[in-house]
Design a protein around this motif. Structure first.
Motif, mmCIF file in Angstrom:
data_model
loop_
_atom_site.group_PDB
_atom_site.id
_atom_site.type_symbol
_atom_site.label_atom_id
_atom_site.label_comp_id
_atom_site.label_asym_id
_atom_site.label_seq_id
_atom_site.Cartn_x
_atom_site.Cartn_y
_atom_site.Cartn_z
ATOM 1 N N PHE B 12 -0.554 0.277 -12.338
ATOM 2 C CA PHE B 12 -0.729 1.475 -11.591
ATOM 3 C C PHE B 12 -0.802 1.363 -9.928
ATOM 4 O O PHE B 12 -0.320 2.018 -9.291
ATOM 5 C CB PHE B 12 -1.905 2.391 -12.040
ATOM 6 C CG PHE B 12 -1.840 2.959 -13.270
ATOM 7 C CD1 PHE B 12 -1.205 4.045 -13.527
ATOM 8 C CD2 PHE B 12 -2.436 2.597 -14.389
ATOM 9 C CE1 PHE B 12 -0.880 4.581 -14.611
ATOM 10 C CE2 PHE B 12 -2.500 3.108 -15.672
ATOM 11 C CZ PHE B 12 -1.598 4.284 -15.786
ATOM 12 N N ILE B 13 -1.651 0.252 -9.619
ATOM 13 C CA ILE B 13 -1.630 -0.115 -8.359
ATOM 14 C C ILE B 13 -0.643 -0.531 -7.642
ATOM 15 O O ILE B 13 -0.248 -0.231 -6.585
ATOM 16 C CB ILE B 13 -2.946 -1.099 -8.350
ATOM 17 C CG1 ILE B 13 -4.145 -0.710 -8.526
ATOM 18 C CG2 ILE B 13 -2.861 -1.858 -6.913
ATOM 19 C CD1 ILE B 13 -5.326 -1.558 -8.856
ATOM 20 N N ILE B 15 2.601 0.503 -8.759
ATOM 21 C CA ILE B 15 3.224 1.252 -8.416
ATOM 22 C C ILE B 15 2.978 2.382 -7.166
ATOM 23 O O ILE B 15 3.788 2.682 -6.418
ATOM 24 C CB ILE B 15 3.252 2.338 -9.623
ATOM 25 C CG1 ILE B 15 3.824 1.594 -10.956
ATOM 26 C CG2 ILE B 15 4.002 3.655 -9.384
ATOM 27 C CD1 ILE B 15 5.412 1.571 -10.720
ATOM 28 N N SER B 16 1.436 2.420 -6.853
ATOM 29 C CA SER B 16 1.058 3.199 -5.651
ATOM 30 C C SER B 16 1.440 2.493 -4.784
ATOM 31 O O SER B 16 2.069 3.065 -3.569
ATOM 32 C CB SER B 16 -0.385 3.207 -5.972
ATOM 33 O OG SER B 16 -0.880 3.887 -4.916
ATOM 34 N N LEU B 17 1.507 1.140 -4.336
ATOM 35 C CA LEU B 17 1.883 0.429 -3.285
ATOM 36 C C LEU B 17 3.294 0.567 -3.056
ATOM 37 O O LEU B 17 3.710 0.564 -1.852
ATOM 38 C CB LEU B 17 1.201 -0.833 -3.289
ATOM 39 C CG LEU B 17 -0.459 -1.220 -3.297
ATOM 40 C CD1 LEU B 17 -0.975 -2.582 -3.350
ATOM 41 C CD2 LEU B 17 -0.945 -0.528 -2.122
ATOM 42 N N VAL B 19 5.459 2.781 -3.907
ATOM 43 C CA VAL B 19 5.966 4.081 -3.539
ATOM 44 C C VAL B 19 5.542 4.191 -2.069
ATOM 45 O O VAL B 19 6.352 4.592 -1.181
ATOM 46 C CB VAL B 19 5.419 5.058 -4.365
ATOM 47 C CG1 VAL B 19 5.806 6.509 -3.895
ATOM 48 C CG2 VAL B 19 6.117 5.066 -5.897
ATOM 49 N N TYR B 62 3.579 -6.639 -7.947
ATOM 50 C CA TYR B 62 2.346 -6.187 -8.957
ATOM 51 C C TYR B 62 3.296 -5.437 -10.105
ATOM 52 O O TYR B 62 2.918 -5.617 -11.428
ATOM 53 C CB TYR B 62 1.257 -5.266 -8.348
ATOM 54 C CG TYR B 62 -0.081 -6.039 -7.970
ATOM 55 C CD1 TYR B 62 0.107 -7.039 -6.955
ATOM 56 C CD2 TYR B 62 -1.064 -5.880 -8.559
ATOM 57 C CE1 TYR B 62 -0.997 -7.560 -6.476
ATOM 58 C CE2 TYR B 62 -2.434 -6.539 -8.305
ATOM 59 C CZ TYR B 62 -2.313 -7.277 -6.965
ATOM 60 O OH TYR B 62 -3.483 -8.080 -6.908
#
Lengths: 586, 73
Positions: B12-13, B15-17, B19, B62
């Motif tokens: 999840f981290i 994907i967040s970074l 995007v 990641y």
């Protein structure tokens, strides 16, 4: 009233572009997605309230820190750095690191071995039901009230910075937190806290890097601060860039405090109380999968906590050095928030201390970066609030509902209660935010109320863990005496401001110094009363104290692991860096 | 750290970074060619470009390393 307010105000500090809004919307979508994804993993009480007790040291450690990194922590302490200089860093170093290491090495084994669900739960095991009832009821209500105050303060800043309507900020952020915590429980809160930790760093780290480039490094920054403060005739301008050298006298530093207050009030009592007994943060490490992870988690948290001043304190100092009025080119002088955010203050274009971080953000960050920076502030707020409501739900369910109202509640009923309590906690927080909106003086009273419990609770838990002679009666009456004396000293100074010279040992002591000394004295009273009453009352038999007290608890030997996997090794490393930082910035 | 399902928190981290990095990188490259009327301080350093690139690289690493099905926790 709501209908008369426009959705977006026209007065704002920064203007967001489309890409900034996309980043913010993506963040909200992701945290909700995590909540829905984890819903199926929160079916039992252990899952919902303790995240299954299967978190690794890294996840528990980062969540432990992130739950404390609320937006008010970020903006408020950046504002305090602007107001008090580098002295504000004491709250991150001596006001955190020794306590976090103490939790890891001394207290965590007892919390972990007794398998308690909460800090009040430990008090029940050690001292009995009356101590638990006192601690749980005070913690539960103070937590949600503080959450509401933070929510209100955050919404005010969002209105000033972004022009967002105060009601929109309150409802969108709190409903999002309610959904993801109610769905996934502590596991969801912890996952989002780790995510928020990364976003906070990604969004805020550029400010100090670019600020140091612009000001010419640390020496250039110090020279500019000295020049600017001298130009503005500020007393003791050199004190703004030294941690310890001006703490010999209350009147020689902008915080109006001395080293005794910092070392004993902050370092030995307040921070110990907060980091070792405030269930909001302790709950995160209780979720660790084994004892070694439980001990490593606070040490990992401490390592990152030492770095937080880089993204919080440094921007405040950069504000002192670099901020100028864009129209006149004159030095910008920030003022207290209540003055800046009044109608008159806004008409004059004044800025509050707490705006220094957003001001620095707007100074360096273009489209995209600005959205990430604002997301960092929102993430900070939501991680703090999620920490509050998940801790509230656990304490309410296990220590109030399960202990006092329905002692035979099944596990399924407790999970159901936990979900409803999450929603209730958010609802009470929202109610408190609206109450504060109507009567702002309530904020001061509730913040003071919260401070009454921390220091005495630390005295009670510490004696409970380290002194087997401490009795149930001693624990309860010591805690009550500590809380009562703290309230008494606060009321004394409120009624007679001259009393500050007795409570804080100097007529020059300012608010922070009063808090430190009040905490110190009420801790001493708590410990003294506990010891005296324990000596004249009957202690529990040793057999009942196994797993709860030093000397009667078999601490499991750590597995045969290399030195690099041992908590004590990393605690020594963190401790050495902590000492070095204090010397470097002396 | 897995959840009992197949997705790690680190995924999840990532994907967040990823995007966020791509969005910042895209917006900052656009500004290279179409500079804004009001530039931020130190605009010439193009912080958004390299910061967006760093976030994109870390996020991609990641996301790939902790992608579902790889069994990493």
């Amino acid at each position: 009233m709501i209908a008369t307010l426009a959705l977006f105000d026209t007065q704002r500090l920064v203007h967001l572009s489309t890409v900034d809004l996309v980043i913010i919307v993506f963040y909200f979508a992701l945290v909700l997605a995590i909540g829905f994804y984890l819903k199926e993993q929160a079916n039992t009480g252990e899952d919902f309230f303790m995240a299954g007790r299967e978190m690794t040291a890294w996840v528990a450690g980062l969540a432990f820190l992130s739950a404390n990194l609320g937006s008010l922590e970020l903006m408020g302490w950046a504002g305090n750095a602007y107001k008090y200089g580098i002295l504000a860093a004491h709250w991150y170093w001596i006001g955190a690191i020794p306590a976090m290491l103490f939790l890891a090495l001394v207290m965590m084994p007892f919390y972990h071995i007794c398998r308690t669900h909460s800090v009040p739960g430990y008090l029940k095991l050690r001292f009995g039901e009356s101590s638990r009832a006192l601690a749980s009821v005070s913690f539960a209500f103070m937590t949600v009230l503080m959450s509401g105050i933070n929510m209100y303060a955050m919404a005010v800043v969002m209105r000033v910075v972004l022009g967002w309507d105060i009601h929109v900020s309150i409802w969108i952020s709190s409903v999002t937190v309610a959904i993801y915590v109610a769905l996934g429980g502590l596991r969801s809160a912890i996952f989002n806290e780790v995510l928020q930790f990364f976003l906070i760093w990604a969004g805020a780290l550029l400010i100090p890097i670019l600020g140091l480039v612009e000001s010419g490094g640390w020496s250039g920054l110090k020279a500019r601060i000295l020049q600017n403060l001298t130009e503005q005739h500020v007393a003791n301008p050199g004190a703004y860039t030294h941690l310890w050298s001006t703490l010999g006298d209350f009147s020689k530093n902008p915080m109006g405090i001395n080293w005794i207050g910092i070392v004993f009030g902050l370092g030995a009592v307040i921070s110990m109380g907060y980091w070792t007994t405030d269930f909001l943060v302790v709950q995160r490490v209780l979720s660790a999968k084994d004892l070694r992870s439980a001990k490593l988690a606070p040490i990992i948290g401490a390592a990152f906590k030492m770095m937080v001043p880089f993204i919080v304190i440094l921007p405040g100092l950069l504000g002192l050095a670099l901020l100028r009025d864009p129209h006149t080119g004159n030095l910008l002088r920030l003022v207290p928030g209540n003055l800046a955010w009044s109608d008159a203050g806004r008409a004059q274009g004044l800025h509050g201390f707490d705006e220094v971080l957003p001001l620095m953000l707007a100074r360096y960050c273009g489209p995209g970066l600005l959205g990430l920076g604002i997301t960092a502030l929102i993430a900070g707020f939501m991680s703090g609030m999620a920490g509050n409501v998940s801790a509230f739900a656990t304490v309410w369910t296990y220590d109030i509902y399960g202990a006092l109202i329905n002692k035979n509640a099944s596990d399924q009923l407790k999970v159901k209660m936990g979900r409803w309590c999450t929603l209730l906690g958010v609802a009470v927080s929202i109610g408190t935010a609206y109450l504060v909106m109507q009567t702002q003086s309530i904020m001061d009273y509730v913040q003071a109320l919260f401070s009454f419990f921390i220091a005495p609770l630390f005295g009670t838990v510490l004696l409970g863990m380290l002194w087997k002679r401490a009795t149930p009666a001693g624990g309860f009456w010591g805690l009550l005496a500590g809380i009562g004396s703290s309230i008494g000293m606060w009321a004394w100074v409120k009624a007679n401001p001259d009393a500050v010279k007795y409570v804080a040992m100097s007529p020059h002591a300012q608010e922070q110094a009063q808090n430190m000394f009040r905490a110190l004295w009420c801790w001493v009273i708590c410990v003294g009363v506990t010891v005296l009453i324990s000596l004249v009352t009957k202690p529990k038999p040793d057999a009942e104290l196994s797993g709860l007290v030093y000397g009667l608890t078999a601490i499991p030997h750590e597995e045969r692991v290399s030195i690099f996997h041992r908590p004590i090794f990393w605690a020594v490393v963190v401790g050495a860096i902590f000492v070095a930082l204090n010397i470097i910035f002396w | 750290m897995k959840t009992g399902g197949s997705l790690s928190i680190w995924f999840f981290i990532g994907i967040s970074l990823l995007v966020n990095g791509l969005l910042i990188l895209g917006a900052s490259i656009y500004q290279l060619f179409y500079p804004p009327q009001q530039e931020v301080a130190l605009f010439h350093l193009h912080a958004g470009v390299w910061w967006g690139a760093i976030l994109t690289i870390i996020g991609a690493a990641y996301s790939f390393y902790y992608a579902p099905g790889k069994g990493r926790i």
